[in-house]
Design a protein around this motif. Structure first.
Motif, PDB file in Angstrom:
ATOM      1  N   ILE A  12     -12.214  -2.511   2.424  1.00 29.85           N
ATOM      2  CA  ILE A  12     -11.324  -1.637   3.205  1.00 29.85           C
ATOM      3  C   ILE A  12      -9.885  -1.806   2.746  1.00 29.85           C
ATOM      4  O   ILE A  12      -9.164  -0.830   2.543  1.00 29.85           O
ATOM      5  CB  ILE A  12     -11.451  -1.951   4.711  1.00 29.85           C
ATOM      6  CG1 ILE A  12     -12.853  -1.564   5.208  1.00 29.85           C
ATOM      7  CG2 ILE A  12     -10.383  -1.200   5.496  1.00 29.85           C
ATOM      8  CD1 ILE A  12     -13.090  -1.875   6.669  1.00 29.85           C
ATOM      9  N   ALA A  13      -9.450  -3.066   2.564  1.00 26.51           N
ATOM     10  CA  ALA A  13      -8.077  -3.309   2.106  1.00 26.51           C
ATOM     11  C   ALA A  13      -7.862  -2.729   0.719  1.00 26.51           C
ATOM     12  O   ALA A  13      -6.812  -2.134   0.442  1.00 26.51           O
ATOM     13  CB  ALA A  13      -7.792  -4.810   2.100  1.00 26.51           C
ATOM     14  N   LEU A  15      -9.452  -0.186  -0.602  1.00 30.52           N
ATOM     15  CA  LEU A  15      -9.404   1.273  -0.447  1.00 30.52           C
ATOM     16  C   LEU A  15      -8.031   1.737   0.027  1.00 30.52           C
ATOM     17  O   LEU A  15      -7.456   2.696  -0.508  1.00 30.52           O
ATOM     18  CB  LEU A  15     -10.467   1.736   0.556  1.00 30.52           C
ATOM     19  CG  LEU A  15     -11.877   1.979   0.044  1.00 30.52           C
ATOM     20  CD1 LEU A  15     -12.822   2.226   1.208  1.00 30.52           C
ATOM     21  CD2 LEU A  15     -11.888   3.170  -0.902  1.00 30.52           C
ATOM     22  N   VAL A  16      -7.499   1.072   1.022  1.00 31.29           N
ATOM     23  CA  VAL A  16      -6.211   1.477   1.598  1.00 31.29           C
ATOM     24  C   VAL A  16      -5.090   1.340   0.580  1.00 31.29           C
ATOM     25  O   VAL A  16      -4.266   2.248   0.408  1.00 31.29           O
ATOM     26  CB  VAL A  16      -5.898   0.645   2.861  1.00 31.29           C
ATOM     27  CG1 VAL A  16      -4.471   0.912   3.334  1.00 31.29           C
ATOM     28  CG2 VAL A  16      -6.888   0.974   3.971  1.00 31.29           C
ATOM     29  N   ILE A  17      -5.049   0.205  -0.124  1.00 30.18           N
ATOM     30  CA  ILE A  17      -3.961  -0.029  -1.084  1.00 30.18           C
ATOM     31  C   ILE A  17      -4.045   0.941  -2.260  1.00 30.18           C
ATOM     32  O   ILE A  17      -3.044   1.554  -2.652  1.00 30.18           O
ATOM     33  CB  ILE A  17      -3.984  -1.483  -1.588  1.00 30.18           C
ATOM     34  CG1 ILE A  17      -3.730  -2.451  -0.426  1.00 30.18           C
ATOM     35  CG2 ILE A  17      -2.929  -1.688  -2.679  1.00 30.18           C
ATOM     36  CD1 ILE A  17      -3.926  -3.910  -0.779  1.00 30.18           C
ATOM     37  N   SER A  19      -5.551   3.831  -2.333  1.00 30.61           N
ATOM     38  CA  SER A  19      -5.286   5.191  -1.843  1.00 30.61           C
ATOM     39  C   SER A  19      -3.790   5.438  -1.699  1.00 30.61           C
ATOM     40  O   SER A  19      -3.291   6.511  -2.045  1.00 30.61           O
ATOM     41  CB  SER A  19      -5.982   5.415  -0.490  1.00 30.61           C
ATOM     42  OG  SER A  19      -7.373   5.311  -0.607  1.00 30.61           O
ATOM     43  N   ALA A  20      -3.089   4.430  -1.179  1.00 28.47           N
ATOM     44  CA  ALA A  20      -1.633   4.556  -1.035  1.00 28.47           C
ATOM     45  C   ALA A  20      -0.968   4.712  -2.398  1.00 28.47           C
ATOM     46  O   ALA A  20      -0.038   5.506  -2.571  1.00 28.47           O
ATOM     47  CB  ALA A  20      -1.070   3.343  -0.300  1.00 28.47           C
ATOM     48  N   ILE A 142      -8.781   9.785   1.378  1.00 26.07           N
ATOM     49  CA  ILE A 142      -7.744   9.100   2.152  1.00 26.07           C
ATOM     50  C   ILE A 142      -6.347   9.570   1.742  1.00 26.07           C
ATOM     51  O   ILE A 142      -5.487   9.843   2.585  1.00 26.07           O
ATOM     52  CB  ILE A 142      -7.868   7.570   1.976  1.00 26.07           C
ATOM     53  CG1 ILE A 142      -9.252   7.093   2.427  1.00 26.07           C
ATOM     54  CG2 ILE A 142      -6.774   6.847   2.749  1.00 26.07           C
ATOM     55  CD1 ILE A 142      -9.535   5.634   2.141  1.00 26.07           C
ATOM     56  N   CYS A 180       2.160  -5.256  -0.810  1.00 28.12           N
ATOM     57  CA  CYS A 180       0.704  -5.045  -0.796  1.00 28.12           C
ATOM     58  C   CYS A 180       0.050  -5.350  -2.136  1.00 28.12           C
ATOM     59  O   CYS A 180      -1.114  -5.768  -2.196  1.00 28.12           O
ATOM     60  CB  CYS A 180       0.395  -3.605  -0.393  1.00 28.12           C
ATOM     61  SG  CYS A 180       0.715  -3.229   1.343  1.00 28.12           S
TER      62      CYS A 180
END
Length: 396
Positions: A12-13, A15-17, A19-20, A142, A180
Motif C-alpha cells: 500500500i505504501a 502504491l501511494v508513493i 502514484s504520487a 490512483i 517519502c
C-alpha cells in the motif's frame, strides 16, 4: 517481484508513493489552471507559455536523468529532482514577471520529470511484464485523482489567497515527497563495471532504443495518442467555455468526467491484462479511441454535432488512456529491461513532449469552434491505432 530488499515498504505504501510520483506532471500543470487568468492580468504576458516551457524542460531533462539512473540507481536522482522541484516552485511563487516564471517553470520541470520517469522504471525493476502492466494500471487509477483535485484545490486557494500561494503549496508537496522517497527501496543497483563506464556510453542507449522497432512501435503509439490527448487538454477550455458557453466554474467537472473514465478503464485493464496479451489490448484501445474521434469529425461536418455528442465521444476517447498508457509502457519496457531507466526517459520525453506539438498545432489552427481540436485529435488517434496494428513479434 524481480528485486526487493528488507527496506521495501508495504504494498500500500509503495502504491501511494509511486502514484504520487506518477501524478507530478498532472499536479504541476492542473493545479494552477484556474489561476491562469489572474496570472495573465498580473504578469502581462502569454501565460500559456508557462505550460509550454514546463513541458519543454520536462521532456529534455528526462533524457539526461534516464541514463544517470541506469548508472547511479533510482533514488539519488529522485532526491535531487525533489530539491530542484522545490527550488523551482519557490521561484515561481516569487516571480513578478512572465519571463521570471517561465524560467522557473523550466527549472521546476528539471526536477519534476524525475518523478514519473523513475516511478515507471522502478515498476519495471520490481515486476515482470503482466505484473508491471497491472501495477501501472493501479498507479494510473490512483494518480488520476490529481487532475480532478488539482483545479479544485487551485480554485479554493484563489478564494483565500493569490496565485503565488499555489506554487508555495507545490514547494511543500515537493518537501513531503522528498521525505517519502526514504521509504522506497533502491530497485536498481548497477554493477561496479557499469559505474566505471563513461557516461557517454549510457547516452548511446538512446540510439539503440530508437533503432529498436519492437520498443519504438509502443512508444510511437503512445506518443500519437498523447498528442491527441494534450490537444483536448489545451483546446477544451476554449471549446467548452467560449463556444458552448459553459460556466468556467463548471469546466473542471467536465474535465474531471474524462478522468473518471481513465480511472474506470484502469481498473478494468488490471483484470484484462491477465487474460489478453498487451499488444492486443493496445490494438483494441487505440481503435476505440480512433473511432470515437472519427465519429466526432463526421458529426461536425454533417452539422449534427452538439455538446452532448462532444462530451460522450471525448469521454470514450479519453477513457482509453486507462488502457493505452499502461499497456504500451509495460510492453515497451519489457523489450529492453537492461536499460529501463533510459527507456523510461525516452518514453516520458516523447509522451509529455507531445503536448508541445498539440500547443503549436492549436496555435496555428485556433478557431472559436471545435473544428481544429477534433480534427487534430482524430488525425493523431488514427496514427496511434495504425502503429499499434503493425505486426507484433514476441520477445524471446
Amino acid at each position: 517481484m524481480n528485486q526487493t530488499d528488507e527496506k521495501t515498504p508495504s504494498k500500500i505504501a509503495l502504491l501511494v508513493i509511486l502514484s504520487a510520483l506518477m501524478a507530478f506532471t498532472s499536479l504541476s500543470i492542473d493545479i494552477y489552471l484556474p489561476a491562469m487568468p489572474a496570472m495573465q492580468a498580473d504578469l502581462k504576458g502569454h501565460v500559456e507559455l508557462t505550460i509550454t516551457s514546463f513541458l519543454i524542460g520536462f521532456s529534455i531533462a528526462q533524457l539526461i536523468w534516464g541514463p544517470m539512473s541506469d548508472r547511479i540507481g533510482r533514488k539519488k536522482p529522485l532526491f535531487i529532482g525533489m530539491v530542484l522541484f522545490m527550488i523551482g516552485s519557490a521561484g515561481c511563487a516569487l516571480s513578478q514577471t512572465i519571463e521570471q516564471i517561465i524560467f522557473w517553470r523550466v527549472f521546476q520541470a528539471l526536477g519534476a520529470c524525475t518523478a514519473p520517469m523513475l516511478a515507471r522504471a522502478m515498476v519495471r525493476d520490481l515486476y515482470e511484464r503482466v505484473q508491471a502492466a497491472q501495477m501501472l494500471s493501479t498507479l494510473m487509477l490512483i494518480m488520476a485523482i490529481a487532475p480532478i483535485l488539482g483545479p479544485l484545490i487551485g480554485g479554493q486557494i484563489l478564494k483565500m489567497s493569490s496565485w503565488h500561494a499555489i506554487f508555495w503549496l507545490l514547494a511543500v508537496i515537493g518537501l513531503i515527497m522528498f521525505i517519502c522517497i526514504f521509504r522506497l527501496p533502491e530497485t536498481h543497483a548497477p554493477k561496479i563495471q557499469q559505474q566505471d563506464q563513461p557516461i557517454k556510453r549510457a547516452f548511446l542507449n538512446y540510439g539503440l532504443l530508437l533503432k529498436n522497432w519492437q520498443f519504438m512501435r509502443y512508444v510511437l503509439a503512445l506518443t500519437a495518442f498523447y498528442v491527441a490527448a494534450y490537444t483536448f487538454i489545451v483546446g477544451s477550455p476554449l471549446v467548452y467555455i467560449s463556444y458552448y458557453h459553459i460556466d468556467s466554474q463548471h469546466y473542471g467537472w467536465l474535465f474531471g468526467l474524462n478522468i473518471m473514465g481513465v480511472m474506470i478503464f484502469s481498473l478494468i485493464n488490471k483484470r484484462l491484462v491477465r487474460r489478453i496479451a498487451l499488444h492486443k489490448l493496445l490494438k483494441w484501445a487505440t481503435t476505440v479511441s480512433m473511432c470515437a474521434m472519427l465519429t466526432l469529425v463526421y458529426l461536425f461536418y454533417a452539422q449534427h454535432l452538439n455538446l452532448t455528442h462532444l462530451i460522450v465521444f471525448l469521454f470514450i476517447f479519453f477513457s482509453m488512456n486507462g488502457v493505452i498508457a499502461a499497456t504500451s509502457i509495460a510492453a515497451a519496457l519489457d523489450t529492453v529491461p537492461q536499460v529501463a531507466g533510459s527507456a523510461s526517459a525516452l518514453i516520458g520525453s516523447m509522451q509529455y513532449g507531445s503536448g508541445i506539438i498539440s500547443s503549436l498545432l492549436l496555435t496555428f489552427g485556433k478557431t472559436s469552434s471545435p473544428e481544429a481540436m477534433i480534427i487534430i485529435m482524430a488525425i493523431f488517434a488514427t496514427m496511434s491505432a495504425v502503429v499499434s496494428w503493425f505486426p507484433h513479434r514476441e520477445i524471446g
